[in-house]
Design a protein around this motif. Structure first.
Motif, PDB file in Angstrom:
ATOM      1  N   PRO A 156      54.973  54.520  44.784  1.00 19.79           N
ATOM      2  CA  PRO A 156      55.975  53.967  45.708  1.00 19.79           C
ATOM      3  C   PRO A 156      55.332  53.192  46.859  1.00 19.79           C
ATOM      4  O   PRO A 156      55.876  52.186  47.317  1.00 19.79           O
ATOM      5  CB  PRO A 156      56.709  55.214  46.222  1.00 19.79           C
ATOM      6  CG  PRO A 156      56.472  56.247  45.177  1.00 19.79           C
ATOM      7  CD  PRO A 156      55.100  55.980  44.671  1.00 19.79           C
ATOM      8  N   GLY A 157      54.159  53.662  47.327  1.00 19.59           N
ATOM      9  CA  GLY A 157      53.475  52.972  48.414  1.00 19.59           C
ATOM     10  C   GLY A 157      53.075  51.562  48.041  1.00 19.59           C
ATOM     11  O   GLY A 157      53.075  50.659  48.883  1.00 19.59           O
ATOM     12  N   PHE A 158      52.720  51.354  46.760  1.00 23.44           N
ATOM     13  CA  PHE A 158      52.357  50.012  46.306  1.00 23.44           C
ATOM     14  C   PHE A 158      53.525  49.051  46.489  1.00 23.44           C
ATOM     15  O   PHE A 158      53.364  47.945  47.026  1.00 23.44           O
ATOM     16  CB  PHE A 158      51.936  50.056  44.835  1.00 23.44           C
ATOM     17  CG  PHE A 158      51.721  48.707  44.221  1.00 23.44           C
ATOM     18  CD1 PHE A 158      50.550  48.009  44.449  1.00 23.44           C
ATOM     19  CD2 PHE A 158      52.713  48.138  43.431  1.00 23.44           C
ATOM     20  CE1 PHE A 158      50.359  46.756  43.879  1.00 23.44           C
ATOM     21  CE2 PHE A 158      52.526  46.885  42.866  1.00 23.44           C
ATOM     22  CZ  PHE A 158      51.347  46.191  43.099  1.00 23.44           C
ATOM     23  N   PHE A 159      54.706  49.468  46.069  1.00 24.64           N
ATOM     24  CA  PHE A 159      55.863  48.577  46.178  1.00 24.64           C
ATOM     25  C   PHE A 159      56.306  48.402  47.629  1.00 24.64           C
ATOM     26  O   PHE A 159      56.755  47.325  48.027  1.00 24.64           O
ATOM     27  CB  PHE A 159      57.007  49.112  45.315  1.00 24.64           C
ATOM     28  CG  PHE A 159      56.710  49.068  43.843  1.00 24.64           C
ATOM     29  CD1 PHE A 159      56.660  47.854  43.168  1.00 24.64           C
ATOM     30  CD2 PHE A 159      56.445  50.231  43.138  1.00 24.64           C
ATOM     31  CE1 PHE A 159      56.361  47.801  41.804  1.00 24.64           C
ATOM     32  CE2 PHE A 159      56.156  50.192  41.777  1.00 24.64           C
ATOM     33  CZ  PHE A 159      56.113  48.970  41.116  1.00 24.64           C
ATOM     34  N   ILE A 160      56.160  49.461  48.432  1.00 25.56           N
ATOM     35  CA  ILE A 160      56.483  49.324  49.857  1.00 25.56           C
ATOM     36  C   ILE A 160      55.522  48.351  50.527  1.00 25.56           C
ATOM     37  O   ILE A 160      55.916  47.540  51.372  1.00 25.56           O
ATOM     38  CB  ILE A 160      56.438  50.705  50.548  1.00 25.56           C
ATOM     39  CG1 ILE A 160      57.555  51.600  50.025  1.00 25.56           C
ATOM     40  CG2 ILE A 160      56.566  50.554  52.065  1.00 25.56           C
ATOM     41  CD1 ILE A 160      57.489  53.035  50.523  1.00 25.56           C
ATOM     42  N   SER A 161      54.228  48.392  50.131  1.00 26.54           N
ATOM     43  CA  SER A 161      53.252  47.464  50.710  1.00 26.54           C
ATOM     44  C   SER A 161      53.614  46.024  50.366  1.00 26.54           C
ATOM     45  O   SER A 161      53.481  45.123  51.203  1.00 26.54           O
ATOM     46  CB  SER A 161      51.841  47.791  50.210  1.00 26.54           C
ATOM     47  OG  SER A 161      51.661  47.432  48.859  1.00 26.54           O
ATOM     48  N   LEU A 162      54.094  45.806  49.143  1.00 27.28           N
ATOM     49  CA  LEU A 162      54.539  44.458  48.776  1.00 27.28           C
ATOM     50  C   LEU A 162      55.723  44.034  49.632  1.00 27.28           C
ATOM     51  O   LEU A 162      55.850  42.849  49.987  1.00 27.28           O
ATOM     52  CB  LEU A 162      54.922  44.418  47.293  1.00 27.28           C
ATOM     53  CG  LEU A 162      53.784  44.590  46.278  1.00 27.28           C
ATOM     54  CD1 LEU A 162      54.311  44.400  44.861  1.00 27.28           C
ATOM     55  CD2 LEU A 162      52.651  43.602  46.548  1.00 27.28           C
ATOM     56  N   GLY A 163      56.594  45.004  49.968  1.00 30.82           N
ATOM     57  CA  GLY A 163      57.719  44.685  50.847  1.00 30.82           C
ATOM     58  C   GLY A 163      57.268  44.253  52.233  1.00 30.82           C
ATOM     59  O   GLY A 163      57.763  43.262  52.778  1.00 30.82           O
ATOM     60  N   PHE A 164      56.313  45.012  52.816  1.00 27.85           N
ATOM     61  CA  PHE A 164      55.788  44.646  54.131  1.00 27.85           C
ATOM     62  C   PHE A 164      55.131  43.265  54.093  1.00 27.85           C
ATOM     63  O   PHE A 164      55.358  42.426  54.975  1.00 27.85           O
ATOM     64  CB  PHE A 164      54.757  45.680  54.601  1.00 27.85           C
ATOM     65  CG  PHE A 164      55.352  46.859  55.311  1.00 27.85           C
ATOM     66  CD1 PHE A 164      55.771  46.741  56.632  1.00 27.85           C
ATOM     67  CD2 PHE A 164      55.485  48.083  54.677  1.00 27.85           C
ATOM     68  CE1 PHE A 164      56.314  47.828  57.304  1.00 27.85           C
ATOM     69  CE2 PHE A 164      56.028  49.171  55.341  1.00 27.85           C
ATOM     70  CZ  PHE A 164      56.452  49.042  56.647  1.00 27.85           C
ATOM     71  N   VAL A 165      54.319  43.033  53.075  1.00 28.84           N
ATOM     72  CA  VAL A 165      53.623  41.749  52.964  1.00 28.84           C
ATOM     73  C   VAL A 165      54.628  40.622  52.762  1.00 28.84           C
ATOM     74  O   VAL A 165      54.451  39.512  53.304  1.00 28.84           O
ATOM     75  CB  VAL A 165      52.604  41.790  51.810  1.00 28.84           C
ATOM     76  CG1 VAL A 165      52.036  40.410  51.529  1.00 28.84           C
ATOM     77  CG2 VAL A 165      51.465  42.745  52.147  1.00 28.84           C
ATOM     78  N   SER A 166      55.702  40.888  52.020  1.00 31.23           N
ATOM     79  CA  SER A 166      56.721  39.859  51.810  1.00 31.23           C
ATOM     80  C   SER A 166      57.421  39.493  53.117  1.00 31.23           C
ATOM     81  O   SER A 166      57.694  38.314  53.381  1.00 31.23           O
ATOM     82  CB  SER A 166      57.759  40.345  50.789  1.00 31.23           C
ATOM     83  OG  SER A 166      57.155  40.573  49.534  1.00 31.23           O
ATOM     84  N   VAL A 167      57.701  40.514  53.947  1.00 31.42           N
ATOM     85  CA  VAL A 167      58.335  40.239  55.247  1.00 31.42           C
ATOM     86  C   VAL A 167      57.411  39.399  56.122  1.00 31.42           C
ATOM     87  O   VAL A 167      57.830  38.401  56.716  1.00 31.42           O
ATOM     88  CB  VAL A 167      58.701  41.561  55.954  1.00 31.42           C
ATOM     89  CG1 VAL A 167      59.131  41.296  57.392  1.00 31.42           C
ATOM     90  CG2 VAL A 167      59.816  42.272  55.196  1.00 31.42           C
ATOM     91  N   ILE A 168      56.130  39.800  56.210  1.00 34.21           N
ATOM     92  CA  ILE A 168      55.178  39.041  57.026  1.00 34.21           C
ATOM     93  C   ILE A 168      54.971  37.648  56.423  1.00 34.21           C
ATOM     94  O   ILE A 168      54.851  36.651  57.149  1.00 34.21           O
ATOM     95  CB  ILE A 168      53.841  39.795  57.138  1.00 34.21           C
ATOM     96  CG1 ILE A 168      54.044  41.100  57.909  1.00 34.21           C
ATOM     97  CG2 ILE A 168      52.780  38.943  57.828  1.00 34.21           C
ATOM     98  CD1 ILE A 168      52.824  41.995  57.974  1.00 34.21           C
ATOM     99  N   GLY A 169      54.966  37.569  55.075  1.00 33.52           N
ATOM    100  CA  GLY A 169      54.849  36.268  54.426  1.00 33.52           C
ATOM    101  C   GLY A 169      56.033  35.376  54.736  1.00 33.52           C
ATOM    102  O   GLY A 169      55.867  34.167  54.973  1.00 33.52           O
ATOM    103  N   GLY A 170      57.243  35.960  54.748  1.00 31.76           N
ATOM    104  CA  GLY A 170      58.435  35.191  55.096  1.00 31.76           C
ATOM    105  C   GLY A 170      58.372  34.672  56.528  1.00 31.76           C
ATOM    106  O   GLY A 170      58.714  33.518  56.804  1.00 31.76           O
ATOM    107  N   LEU A 171      57.925  35.540  57.455  1.00 26.81           N
ATOM    108  CA  LEU A 171      57.766  35.108  58.844  1.00 26.81           C
ATOM    109  C   LEU A 171      56.719  33.999  58.960  1.00 26.81           C
ATOM    110  O   LEU A 171      56.882  33.056  59.741  1.00 26.81           O
ATOM    111  CB  LEU A 171      57.354  36.307  59.719  1.00 26.81           C
ATOM    112  CG  LEU A 171      58.426  37.357  59.999  1.00 26.81           C
ATOM    113  CD1 LEU A 171      57.816  38.552  60.714  1.00 26.81           C
ATOM    114  CD2 LEU A 171      59.538  36.756  60.858  1.00 26.81           C
TER     115      LEU A 171
END
Length: 480
Positions: free
Chosen positions: A422-437
């Motif tokens: 689950p941490g792997f997919f959550i990390s992708l979520g965090f990176v996606s948010v920062i990538g979007g910003l």
């Protein structure tokens, strides 16, 4: 001092305090030990053994090699062109402003989340002596103490970390000495375990178990990027690789020796992520106060790495603000300290403490695992950046790709265990948010609606001190 070093360095707290005292290479090695040995080793090693079995020793060795390959290129970039902000500034120089923005914020957010986990672990350790005190009070006490050490400034921080480093190394040496004495019959501890001699016993969970445990082995080496940030304060930046090699050789040797002895004293099947394997092993010794002493050392280790992370992310936050990648008010200096950056980080720590106390245990573990993965993403970007900034030899390129492969192995291995998946997919979520910003900000930068307050600082400094070995074709993309 090398021709590329600056006459004065901005204090790591991010203020304008001039730091006249430079570090010798062995002092940086000692600081690296302080930044690295923490709960990731003393506590996380038990989880790594639980997942991978005795064969996890191979993972620790592989993680040490991967860590060395990352620091090697970071040290080369530092020795050739010392820049405030280290890996974040090199990313910006190599690929443009978007890279500096995303690298800085990924690092800041991941370390802040991990700090909540560290504070929780410190509170759990302290419950041995203060069972009636609520954990949130203990967490606040450690957070305030950490902020106080940061407030003392660069010299105060380094003095504390040097002392912490010696205590932690002494603790591991003490454990090795006690275990060795027991095995030689000088201390009575009862029956010991036979170390596995067959492949099946050594790798009880097979290749997938070993693959999944690699991520947790890397946690024992987390903190090497902070050593990179401090490397610009060396008397001779060219000695940064030497400092890293010495530190990693020392850590790897004592890590492997202590883990082998722990698995001989206690069956590896009893190890878990809730209690340090070294405390479990020490319980076999009929020596008064030894478990209490080692528990105190666990607290010192966790507090030391937490304070080092706090020190580094405040510095990173101020640098982001100076470059226009964070609100400008974070550069405000009062009493010769970046009070707004310290205040915002303190508020973030408070939120992290609240989340760690209120969230169900598994959910918060998933988030902190994700934060650890985000650190490895930054390590991978350091290797990618080095390919742009350094004139690597053929062997250097092989090492660079080998480092990327090892890190990819650790990240992908997280998919093979329920604790880390689950941490792997959550990390992708965090990176996606920062990538979007980052995409949003990049569009505004291109449209010219935002002014970079110091967009040319890195390029100007690099031009003034153009070192040999840096690719001349690489130009700063800070204005893009």
């Amino acid at each position: 001092m090398g021709t590329t070093s600056q006459n004065s360095a901005t204090s790591p707290e991010g203020n304008n305090e001039q730091t006249d005292t430079k570090l010798k290479w062995w002092q940086l090695s000692l600081l690296g030990v302080a930044f690295t040995i923490g709960t990731g080793y003393f506590l996380g090693s038990g989880l790594a053994i639980q997942i991978g079995g005795p064969g996890v020793l191979f993972c620790f060795l592989l993680a040490a090699i991967g860590t060395y390959l990352v620091f090697d290129v970071l040290a080369q970039m530092t020795s050739r062109d010392p820049l405030e902000g280290s890996f974040r500034s090199y990313a910006k120089k190599a690929f443009g402003r978007w890279a500096g923005f995303s690298s800085g914020w990924v690092y800041w957010s991941s370390e802040l989340l991990i700090m909540g986990s560290q504070l929780t672990a410190l509170s759990l350790f302290s419950k041995l002596w203060f069972p009636n005190l609520p954990m949130w009070i203990l967490a606040i006490v450690y957070a305030v103490l950490g902020l106080f050490i940061v407030w003392l400034g660069t010299k105060g921080f380094e003095r504390f970390e040097n002392v912490f480093a010696m205590i932690k190394v002494a603790a591991i040496v003490m454990f090795i000495a006690l275990a060795a004495s027991a095995l030689m019959g000088w201390l009575h501890i009862g029956q010991v375990q036979a170390f596995p001699t067959t492949v099946r016993d050594y790798f009880p969970h097979g290749g997938l178990g070993l693959w999944a445990s690699l991520l947790f082995a890397f946690y024992a080496f987390g903190g090497i990027e902070i050593m990179g940030i401090m490397a610009m304060r060396l008397q001779e930046p060219q000695q940064a690789p030497k400092a890293g090699k010495t530190m990693l050789a020392l850590l790897t040797s004592i890590y492997l020796a202590s883990l082998v002895l722990a698995m001989i004293l206690v069956s590896w099947k009893k190890f878990n992520g809730e209690q340090s394997p070294f405390l479990l092993a020490l319980k076999k010794f009929d020596i008064p106060f030894v478990p209490d002493i080692f528990n105190a050392i666990l607290i010192i280790a966790g507090f030391s790495t937490m304070t080092a992370s706090l020190f580094a992310i405040i510095k990173m936050l101020v640098l982001l603000a100076k470059d226009g990648d964070a609100p400008h008010f974070l550069t405000v200096i009062k009493l010769n300290r970046p009070v707004m950056a310290i205040g915002l980080t303190a508020a973030g720590m408070a939120c992290s403490i609240v989340f760690s106390m209120l969230m169900p245990g598994k959910i918060y573990e998933y988030i902190t695992t994700a934060a650890g993965l985000m650190l490895l993403y930054n390590w991978m970007f350091i290797l990618i950046t080095s390919g742009r900034l350094l004139d690597l030899t053929t062997f250097g390129k092989i090492k660079r790709y080998a480092g990327l492969l090892i890190l990819l192995g650790a990240v992908s291995g997280s998919l093979f265990h329920s604790l880390s998946r689950p941490g792997f997919f959550i990390s992708l979520g965090f990176v996606s948010v920062i990538g979007g910003l980052t995409l949003f900000m990049n569009a505004r930068w291109r449209s010219g609606s935002l002014n970079a307050t110091s967009a040319g600082n890195i390029q100007a400094m690099s031009t003034k001190h153009q070192p040999r070995g840096l690719k001349a074709k690489v130009k700063s993309k800070a204005n893009k």
